[in-house]
Design a protein around this motif. Structure first.
Motif, PDB file in Angstrom:
ATOM      1  N   ARG A   1       7.407  -5.094   3.034  1.00  0.00           N
ATOM      2  CA  ARG A   1       6.033  -5.563   3.223  1.00  0.00           C
ATOM      3  C   ARG A   1       5.053  -4.391   3.316  1.00  0.00           C
ATOM      4  N   GLU A   2       5.489  -3.281   3.924  1.00  0.00           N
ATOM      5  CA  GLU A   2       4.640  -2.106   4.061  1.00  0.00           C
ATOM      6  C   GLU A   2       4.702  -1.232   2.805  1.00  0.00           C
TER       7      GLU A   2
ATOM      8  N   PRO B   1       2.830  -3.987  -0.708  1.00  0.00           N
ATOM      9  CA  PRO B   1       2.158  -5.207  -0.247  1.00  0.00           C
ATOM     10  C   PRO B   1       1.907  -6.239  -1.346  1.00  0.00           C
ATOM     11  N   TYR B   2       1.518  -5.770  -2.545  1.00  0.00           N
ATOM     12  CA  TYR B   2       1.242  -6.754  -3.593  1.00  0.00           C
ATOM     13  C   TYR B   2       2.538  -7.379  -4.111  1.00  0.00           C
TER      14      TYR B   2
ATOM     15  N   THR C   1       5.086  -7.845  -2.364  1.00  0.00           N
ATOM     16  CA  THR C   1       5.454  -8.775  -1.293  1.00  0.00           C
ATOM     17  C   THR C   1       4.701 -10.089  -1.430  1.00  0.00           C
ATOM     18  N   HIS C   2       3.423 -10.004  -1.748  1.00  0.00           N
ATOM     19  CA  HIS C   2       2.627 -11.226  -1.924  1.00  0.00           C
ATOM     20  C   HIS C   2       3.200 -12.095  -3.043  1.00  0.00           C
TER      21      HIS C   2
END
Length: 303
Positions: free
Chosen positions: A222-223, A226-227, A229-230
């Motif tokens: 997630r860190e 981030p994209y 992860t989205h």
């Protein structure tokens, strides 16, 4: 003309507008035009069209209503994911479109960026006049073939076990929470590889991405991305939603519709008349984003 809120629309919304309303849309909003909108529109060339209109006429009418003064095509989500995972740059997810093709320039001591017309924008200008290239017709045919080849029932079945182990949640809010929990699980390499299976089909690239992630100390996905992860969250949510029978696996176009959510980080307002969007988009919005039903938008533009 002042720049308005940045809007993402799907094809169903634009089709519902008349030319005058589409003109006001372009006046009041800056539109982020997703690659999916272009692909869906082009795919209409392969459809059997009712009411006596030819596919060329239908596509031309959609292209005519598409925003051009304040419309900006967003880069394809897989291009963004590849760049993020390979360390090519941070993906800014603050409501602005990610536009490609920029060329740095300097004029009278000041620097800036010039953006040339993208191939999609150039194509849309031709489509307005009923001009279509054979390569575009081929793309339309392949797109429809790809959609028809999707086996959503098999995708749903592959997530049945995870859904059952989690207590069989039925509310979409709980299914979204389950997707988030899976991504934040202890085996982060498994999460990364699962996301790559959804996005980066090339095995060699996938292996390079995993090696790079390992060399950086295996940070939380997630860190780290981030994209990525989205997009993975959207895909997991979709599969789990089908496994829970809360999202239909019979209508193959649902996979196309859910893919619009990949681009939510790059807008301030999302509008649609599609039922799947009405039920799912609000679950993925930030506090500073809004969902507006396409019918409500049309009524406001009419006023």
């Amino acid at each position: 003309m002042a720049q308005g809120p940045i809007l993402i629309f799907d094809k169903s919304t634009l089709q519902a507008l008349n030319p005058d309303q589409a003109n006001w849309l372009d006046n009041f909003f800056m539109s982020n035009i997703t690659p999916l909108f272009y692909i869906e529109t082009l795919a209409d060339l392969e459809k059997e069209v009712k009411a006596g209109k030819t596919p060329e006429q239908v596509v031309g009418e959609i292209a005519y209503k598409a925003p051009d003064m304040q419309g900006h095509p967003n880069l394809y989500h897989l291009t963004l994911i590849w760049g993020e995972l390979m360390g090519k740059g941070e993906i800014v997810m603050e409501g602005y479109p990610v536009v490609g093709g920029g060329k740095p320039v300097m004029y009278e001591g000041a620097t800036g960026i010039i953006y040339k017309q993208s191939p999609e924008e150039e194509a849309f200008n031709r489509w307005k006049h009923g001009e279509f290239l054979e390569v575009e017709r081929g793309i339309a045919a392949r797109w429809r073939q790809e959609v028809e080849s999707l086996d959503l029932k098999a995708m749903a079945a592959s997530f049945k076990g995870i859904h059952q182990a989690a207590g069989r949640p039925t509310k979409l809010e709980d299914i979204k929470a389950l997707a988030d929990a899976i991504i934040d699980g202890p085996d982060q390499e498994a999460v990364l590889r699962m996301g790559l299976a959804f996005t980066i089909s090339d095995e060699n690239w996938g292996n390079q991405i995993v090696v790079r992630w390992q060399s950086l100390g295996q940070p939380k996905i997630r860190e780290y991305a981030p994209y990525f992860t989205h997009v993975l969250t959207v895909d997991l949510f979709f599969c789990l939603g089908m496994a829970a029978s809360q999202i239909g696996s019979e209508r193959k176009s649902n996979k196309v519709d859910i893919a619009y959510l990949y681009y939510l980080p790059f807008c301030m307002v999302f509008t649609s008349r599609d039922d799947l969007h009405v039920r799912t988009v609000p679950l993925f919005l930030r506090a500073d984003q809004s969902f507006v039903h396409g019918d409500a938008l049309k009524a406001d533009l009419k006023r």
